[in-house]
Write an enzyme that holds these catalytic residues in place. Sequence first.
Site, PDB file in Angstrom:
ATOM      1  N   LYS A  16       0.832  -1.209   0.000  1.00 21.35           N
ATOM      2  CA  LYS A  16       0.000   0.000   0.000  1.00 21.35           C
ATOM      3  C   LYS A  16       0.872   1.267   0.000  1.00 21.35           C
ATOM      4  O   LYS A  16       0.626   2.179  -0.773  1.00 21.35           O
ATOM      5  CB  LYS A  16      -0.913   0.040   1.243  1.00 21.35           C
ATOM      6  CG  LYS A  16      -1.940  -1.078   1.294  1.00 21.35           C
ATOM      7  CD  LYS A  16      -2.927  -0.864   2.426  1.00 21.35           C
ATOM      8  CE  LYS A  16      -2.304  -0.914   3.815  1.00 21.35           C
ATOM      9  NZ  LYS A  16      -1.721  -2.231   4.178  1.00 21.35           N
ATOM     10  N   ARG A  91     -10.097   1.344   8.148  1.00 21.70           N
ATOM     11  CA  ARG A  91      -9.655  -0.007   8.486  1.00 21.70           C
ATOM     12  C   ARG A  91     -10.750  -0.796   9.186  1.00 21.70           C
ATOM     13  O   ARG A  91     -10.531  -1.948   9.563  1.00 21.70           O
ATOM     14  CB  ARG A  91      -8.458   0.086   9.412  1.00 21.70           C
ATOM     15  CG  ARG A  91      -7.184  -0.535   8.812  1.00 21.70           C
ATOM     16  CD  ARG A  91      -6.053  -0.007   9.602  1.00 21.70           C
ATOM     17  NE  ARG A  91      -4.884  -0.801   9.629  1.00 21.70           N
ATOM     18  CZ  ARG A  91      -3.705  -0.321   9.225  1.00 21.70           C
ATOM     19  NH1 ARG A  91      -3.612   0.861   8.665  1.00 21.70           N
ATOM     20  NH2 ARG A  91      -2.626  -1.050   9.382  1.00 21.70           N
ATOM     21  N   ARG A 128      11.874  -5.025   5.940  1.00 18.75           N
ATOM     22  CA  ARG A 128      11.595  -3.664   5.444  1.00 18.75           C
ATOM     23  C   ARG A 128      12.404  -2.595   6.182  1.00 18.75           C
ATOM     24  O   ARG A 128      12.483  -2.580   7.403  1.00 18.75           O
ATOM     25  CB  ARG A 128      10.095  -3.395   5.622  1.00 18.75           C
ATOM     26  CG  ARG A 128       9.662  -2.012   5.243  1.00 18.75           C
ATOM     27  CD  ARG A 128       8.195  -1.937   4.969  1.00 18.75           C
ATOM     28  NE  ARG A 128       7.364  -2.068   6.163  1.00 18.75           N
ATOM     29  CZ  ARG A 128       6.048  -1.909   6.154  1.00 18.75           C
ATOM     30  NH1 ARG A 128       5.416  -1.669   5.017  1.00 18.75           N
ATOM     31  NH2 ARG A 128       5.360  -2.033   7.276  1.00 18.75           N
ATOM     32  N   ARG A 161      10.663  -0.497  11.305  1.00 20.76           N
ATOM     33  CA  ARG A 161       9.506  -0.288  12.196  1.00 20.76           C
ATOM     34  C   ARG A 161       9.483  -1.307  13.321  1.00 20.76           C
ATOM     35  O   ARG A 161       9.697  -2.484  13.093  1.00 20.76           O
ATOM     36  CB  ARG A 161       8.212  -0.388  11.382  1.00 20.76           C
ATOM     37  CG  ARG A 161       7.830   0.902  10.729  1.00 20.76           C
ATOM     38  CD  ARG A 161       6.640   0.769   9.833  1.00 20.76           C
ATOM     39  NE  ARG A 161       5.507   0.070  10.425  1.00 20.76           N
ATOM     40  CZ  ARG A 161       4.316  -0.025   9.837  1.00 20.76           C
ATOM     41  NH1 ARG A 161       4.127   0.545   8.649  1.00 20.76           N
ATOM     42  NH2 ARG A 161       3.336  -0.676  10.403  1.00 20.76           N
ATOM     43  N   ARG A 172      -0.928  -8.567  13.273  1.00 19.24           N
ATOM     44  CA  ARG A 172      -1.464  -7.561  12.337  1.00 19.24           C
ATOM     45  C   ARG A 172      -2.259  -8.225  11.214  1.00 19.24           C
ATOM     46  O   ARG A 172      -3.257  -7.688  10.750  1.00 19.24           O
ATOM     47  CB  ARG A 172      -0.319  -6.693  11.807  1.00 19.24           C
ATOM     48  CG  ARG A 172       0.176  -5.699  12.880  1.00 19.24           C
ATOM     49  CD  ARG A 172       1.571  -5.178  12.599  1.00 19.24           C
ATOM     50  NE  ARG A 172       1.669  -4.449  11.363  1.00 19.24           N
ATOM     51  CZ  ARG A 172       2.811  -4.288  10.683  1.00 19.24           C
ATOM     52  NH1 ARG A 172       3.942  -4.839  11.128  1.00 19.24           N
ATOM     53  NH2 ARG A 172       2.826  -3.590   9.573  1.00 19.24           N
TER      54      ARG A 172
END
Length: 236
Positions: A16, A91, A128, A161, A172
């Site tokens: 996203k 969400r 990431r 993160r 998640r």
Amino acid sequence: MGRNIVILLGHPGAGKGTQARAIMYRLDIPQISTGDMLREAIARKTSNGKEAKAKMDAGELVSDALVNGIVAERISHDDCKKGFILDGYPRTVPQAETFSKELSNGDNLFVIEIGAQSDGLTNRLTGRWICPGCGEIYNTYSRAPKKEGVCDVCGWTLFHRSDDREDLVRERFRTYNEETFPLVDYYQKQGVYYRVDGMRPIEEVTREILTLIDKKKVLIPAGRGGNEEFAKRRRH
Ligand code: AMP
């Protein structure tokens, strides 16, 4: 001219943020990432940040009221007049219901799910690395920066993160399936939902999204934030 409003749905790691940035540059409309705004609020130790921290640390959603408030405030800024890309909002169905009240006559709404199988996504998240300066996203496994830990574009030190940890990634995914996935049905019923395959090369996915936005512009009738009446008009 109505606004181009793009809502990106997808599992954590589906792409996203990456796609939002690509669309932002091409359509010249801002990316609004509720996750980024909340992380900034935490870093600044604001009252929103204090409220959000425990939930984010646990891989759970923060309250609808908090995110609805920060999005309503953000989209009132001048740079959103032509439109905006929502990355990570809404969400939950109640968030989508609140957001529908922000839509006006003539807006073009696109809800695009970036489809991906959750088993292929863990490495995208645990590997990431993000640039705090320009937002560029790297990955240890598939898109490493030229110099380890440093952004190729602006030279800032990259960060990882704290919720991109395997145990939190699982949580998640669970949160997404339970609380966010119902939005597919919600927006499908309104006739504004599209799905692209997010497991293909980034540029291919971007091309498909941009073509879709170009071809499918549909105006929202006055006073109707994308309800059944709107869906009926789209189908005919
Ligand atoms: P993201 O950067 O989109 O992956 O979001 C990181 C975290 O911020 C999520 O795991 C949630 O805890 C919180 N968050 C972001 N957007 C929302 C939202 N729309 N509603 C509730 N919580 C959110």
